[in-house]
Structure formats: C-alpha cells, structure tokens
Design a protein around this motif. Structure first.
Motif, PDB file in Angstrom:
ATOM      1  N   TYR A   1       3.182  -1.069   3.168  1.00 22.52           N
ATOM      2  CA  TYR A   1       2.848  -2.394   3.864  1.00 22.52           C
ATOM      3  C   TYR A   1       1.951  -3.106   2.786  1.00 22.52           C
ATOM      4  O   TYR A   1       1.462  -2.621   2.260  1.00 22.52           O
ATOM      5  CB  TYR A   1       1.867  -2.179   5.179  1.00 22.52           C
ATOM      6  CG  TYR A   1       2.380  -1.250   6.185  1.00 22.52           C
ATOM      7  CD1 TYR A   1       2.954  -2.199   7.092  1.00 22.52           C
ATOM      8  CD2 TYR A   1       2.315   0.049   6.166  1.00 22.52           C
ATOM      9  CE1 TYR A   1       3.477  -1.364   8.375  1.00 22.52           C
ATOM     10  CE2 TYR A   1       2.947   0.778   7.285  1.00 22.52           C
ATOM     11  CZ  TYR A   1       3.307   0.182   8.425  1.00 22.52           C
ATOM     12  OH  TYR A   1       3.849   0.620   9.408  1.00 22.52           O
TER      13      TYR A   1
ATOM     14  N   PRO B   1       8.334  -1.806   7.439  1.00 20.33           N
ATOM     15  CA  PRO B   1       6.694  -2.097   7.124  1.00 20.33           C
ATOM     16  C   PRO B   1       6.657  -3.328   6.047  1.00 20.33           C
ATOM     17  O   PRO B   1       5.646  -3.961   6.299  1.00 20.33           O
ATOM     18  CB  PRO B   1       6.255  -0.759   6.258  1.00 20.33           C
ATOM     19  CG  PRO B   1       7.474  -0.050   6.009  1.00 20.33           C
ATOM     20  CD  PRO B   1       8.689  -0.379   6.588  1.00 20.33           C
ATOM     21  N   GLN B   2       7.861  -3.599   5.375  1.00 23.61           N
ATOM     22  CA  GLN B   2       7.579  -4.771   4.459  1.00 23.61           C
ATOM     23  C   GLN B   2       7.939  -5.937   5.044  1.00 23.61           C
ATOM     24  O   GLN B   2       7.892  -7.182   4.615  1.00 23.61           O
ATOM     25  CB  GLN B   2       8.707  -4.542   3.110  1.00 23.61           C
ATOM     26  CG  GLN B   2       8.030  -5.092   2.026  1.00 23.61           C
ATOM     27  CD  GLN B   2       9.017  -4.635   0.745  1.00 23.61           C
ATOM     28  OE1 GLN B   2       9.595  -3.467   0.688  1.00 23.61           O
ATOM     29  NE2 GLN B   2       9.069  -5.399  -0.152  1.00 23.61           N
TER      30      GLN B   2
ATOM     31  N   SER C   1       0.701  -7.893   7.928  1.00 24.26           N
ATOM     32  CA  SER C   1       1.118  -8.138   9.129  1.00 24.26           C
ATOM     33  C   SER C   1      -0.085  -8.441  10.128  1.00 24.26           C
ATOM     34  O   SER C   1       0.208  -9.336  11.189  1.00 24.26           O
ATOM     35  CB  SER C   1       1.744  -6.665   9.767  1.00 24.26           C
ATOM     36  OG  SER C   1       0.835  -5.516   9.512  1.00 24.26           O
ATOM     37  N   HIS C   2      -1.054  -7.973   9.892  1.00 23.04           N
ATOM     38  CA  HIS C   2      -2.485  -8.381  10.645  1.00 23.04           C
ATOM     39  C   HIS C   2      -2.636  -9.933  10.439  1.00 23.04           C
ATOM     40  O   HIS C   2      -3.216 -10.684  11.207  1.00 23.04           O
ATOM     41  CB  HIS C   2      -3.670  -7.684  10.525  1.00 23.04           C
ATOM     42  CG  HIS C   2      -3.509  -6.259  10.916  1.00 23.04           C
ATOM     43  ND1 HIS C   2      -4.290  -5.496  11.267  1.00 23.04           N
ATOM     44  CD2 HIS C   2      -2.482  -5.452  11.257  1.00 23.04           C
ATOM     45  CE1 HIS C   2      -4.261  -4.279  11.712  1.00 23.04           C
ATOM     46  NE2 HIS C   2      -2.743  -4.260  11.431  1.00 23.04           N
TER      47      HIS C   2
ATOM     48  N   ARG D   1      -0.271  -6.013   1.185  1.00 18.66           N
ATOM     49  CA  ARG D   1      -1.547  -6.360   1.702  1.00 18.66           C
ATOM     50  C   ARG D   1      -1.970  -7.681   1.204  1.00 18.66           C
ATOM     51  O   ARG D   1      -1.250  -8.291   0.468  1.00 18.66           O
ATOM     52  CB  ARG D   1      -2.443  -5.480   0.906  1.00 18.66           C
ATOM     53  CG  ARG D   1      -2.307  -4.185   0.848  1.00 18.66           C
ATOM     54  CD  ARG D   1      -2.592  -3.324   2.064  1.00 18.66           C
ATOM     55  NE  ARG D   1      -3.942  -3.443   2.514  1.00 18.66           N
ATOM     56  CZ  ARG D   1      -4.564  -2.756   3.434  1.00 18.66           C
ATOM     57  NH1 ARG D   1      -3.891  -2.008   4.271  1.00 18.66           N
ATOM     58  NH2 ARG D   1      -5.777  -2.819   4.019  1.00 18.66           N
TER      59      ARG D   1
ATOM     60  N   ASP E   1      -9.573  -7.535   2.288  1.00 16.15           N
ATOM     61  CA  ASP E   1      -8.256  -6.718   1.991  1.00 16.15           C
ATOM     62  C   ASP E   1      -7.695  -6.480   3.218  1.00 16.15           C
ATOM     63  O   ASP E   1      -8.359  -5.615   4.188  1.00 16.15           O
ATOM     64  CB  ASP E   1      -8.294  -5.761   1.170  1.00 16.15           C
ATOM     65  CG  ASP E   1      -6.978  -4.991   0.897  1.00 16.15           C
ATOM     66  OD1 ASP E   1      -6.079  -5.642   0.625  1.00 16.15           O
ATOM     67  OD2 ASP E   1      -6.787  -3.677   1.106  1.00 16.15           O
ATOM     68  N   ARG E   2      -6.476  -7.010   3.989  1.00 13.47           N
ATOM     69  CA  ARG E   2      -5.865  -6.768   5.090  1.00 13.47           C
ATOM     70  C   ARG E   2      -4.483  -6.511   4.978  1.00 13.47           C
ATOM     71  O   ARG E   2      -3.738  -6.760   3.918  1.00 13.47           O
ATOM     72  CB  ARG E   2      -5.973  -8.085   5.888  1.00 13.47           C
ATOM     73  CG  ARG E   2      -7.380  -8.606   5.897  1.00 13.47           C
ATOM     74  CD  ARG E   2      -7.700  -8.588   7.458  1.00 13.47           C
ATOM     75  NE  ARG E   2      -9.095  -9.175   7.599  1.00 13.47           N
ATOM     76  CZ  ARG E   2      -9.535  -9.082   8.699  1.00 13.47           C
ATOM     77  NH1 ARG E   2      -9.462  -8.290   9.655  1.00 13.47           N
ATOM     78  NH2 ARG E   2     -10.839  -9.778   8.927  1.00 13.47           N
ATOM     79  N   ARG E   3      -3.992  -6.064   5.945  1.00 18.79           N
ATOM     80  CA  ARG E   3      -2.567  -5.611   5.766  1.00 18.79           C
ATOM     81  C   ARG E   3      -1.908  -7.023   6.398  1.00 18.79           C
ATOM     82  O   ARG E   3      -2.502  -7.827   7.188  1.00 18.79           O
ATOM     83  CB  ARG E   3      -2.199  -4.769   7.122  1.00 18.79           C
ATOM     84  CG  ARG E   3      -1.389  -3.537   6.658  1.00 18.79           C
ATOM     85  CD  ARG E   3      -0.971  -2.631   7.892  1.00 18.79           C
ATOM     86  NE  ARG E   3      -1.168  -1.485   7.205  1.00 18.79           N
ATOM     87  CZ  ARG E   3      -0.651  -0.260   8.062  1.00 18.79           C
ATOM     88  NH1 ARG E   3      -0.195  -0.344   9.331  1.00 18.79           N
ATOM     89  NH2 ARG E   3      -0.803   1.037   7.713  1.00 18.79           N
TER      90      ARG E   3
ATOM     91  N   ASP F   1       0.823  -1.110  -0.107  1.00 20.31           N
ATOM     92  CA  ASP F   1      -0.006   0.091  -0.006  1.00 20.31           C
ATOM     93  C   ASP F   1       0.915   1.250   0.028  1.00 20.31           C
ATOM     94  O   ASP F   1       2.175   1.226  -0.093  1.00 20.31           O
ATOM     95  CB  ASP F   1      -1.014  -0.209   1.088  1.00 20.31           C
ATOM     96  CG  ASP F   1      -0.229   0.150   2.507  1.00 20.31           C
ATOM     97  OD1 ASP F   1       0.781   0.646   2.633  1.00 20.31           O
ATOM     98  OD2 ASP F   1      -1.052  -0.209   3.471  1.00 20.31           O
TER      99      ASP F   1
END
Ligand SMILES: [Zn+2]
Length: 173
Positions: free
Chosen positions: A47, A84-85, A59-60, A49, A55-57, A43
């Motif tokens: 981060y 973030p990656q 990491s979540h 997705r 659609d989520r991150r 994104d």
C-alpha cells in the motif's frame, strides 16, 4: 476538492489543495481503470504511504480528500479492485474490519478459480530483466501459458511497467 491535472500522456497527478506542502501524487491508469500510484513508497503489504501531518495509508488520504473526513476508528478503506497500489476513488469503499476479511476471503476464492494471473510490478521486472530462467520455467512458476511470459519479455504486455516507473515507487516523501 482534489484537483486532477494531466501531467504526461499516461501519468496523472492529484494535488490536494488542503495539503499543499505534500508531494504530488502521481499515478497511471491501467487497463482495469486502476490508478496505480507511482510517486510514493509502498509499505510491506504493497500500500502506498503518504505523509500528511502523520504517516498514513494513501487510500485513507484519498478517502479524506473525497469526503473531508478520515475513516472512523475501526473502519478500513477497502479496495474493490483488490489492488493495494490503486488509488482510484471509485475503487475504494469504507468497510468494517469484518467486511474486509470476508471480502478478502471471497476474492481469494475467486482468484483460485480465475485463469487470469495478475502480475505485480516486481514480477514483471523480474520476468523482463532480472533473471536467466527460461520462458517455460517462468510459465510453470507463475501458472500461466508460455505466451504470457513471452509477451511480457517482448514488451507486448505490461508496457507501463519499466525500471523507471517502478523505481519511482521507492521515493520516500
Ligand atoms: Zn483499482
């Protein structure tokens, strides 16, 4: 819960058994033990997705795979490595929005004091392939010594970052 298999020498993949239809998550392990996701689109904040029902991150999703639960409302998944990656479960921790802001602020301060510049993939590609700027101009631009730029250009550092590896980030699943 999550199965990790060796795909290539430096690219691993995690296939979540609960979401068999989801595209495999591929990553490489960098020198900081960060698991840099290269299979999913990023994104605007960098981060990755993932689409798992919605659609989520990523990491979540990784947190979900580890704990069996999605992060509770009002909580965020923080990156202790500040990348973030990264999807290394060991670098992710649950925190409140407030903790996250405090953490980012502290890291921002630490970064200012740190002489070691951390380049993004895009910066690496820019330095290596897509520009006509001199080594010196780039060194000044990024606030590093000329040798750092030279090492990137001659493929002596950041060898993992290639057009191919970064292009895979653009794949939308
Ligand atoms: Zn990490």
């Amino acid at each position: 819960m999550a199965k990790i298999i060796n795909l290539k020498k430096d690219v691993l993949t995690v296939q979540a058994e609960r979401h068999k239809s989801a595209a495999p998550i591929k990553y490489y392990v960098d020198e900081n033990d960060c698991h840099i996701c290269i299979s999913h689109a990023l994104d605007k904040d960098g981060y990755p997705r993932v689409y798992v029902g919605k659609d989520r991150r990523m990491s979540h999703y990784i947190y979900y795979l580890q704990t069996g639960e999605w992060p509770p409302k009002g909580m965020v998944v923080m990156h202790t490595c500040d990348n973030p990656q990264c999807i290394n479960p060991d670098h992710l921790k649950l925190g409140t929005q407030k903790e996250n802001m405090a953490d980012m602020k502290a890291k921002g301060r630490a970064k200012l004091n740190s002489p070691k510049k951390r380049f993004t993939d895009d910066e690496i590609l820019y330095i290596r392939y897509f520009n006509k700027e001199t080594t010196r101009a780039l060194a000044i631009k990024y606030g590093v010594i000329e040798n750092t730029i030279r090492n990137i250009r001659k493929n002596r550092s950041y060898k993992d970052i290639t057009i191919d590896s970064v292009a895979r980030n653009k794949i939308v699943v």
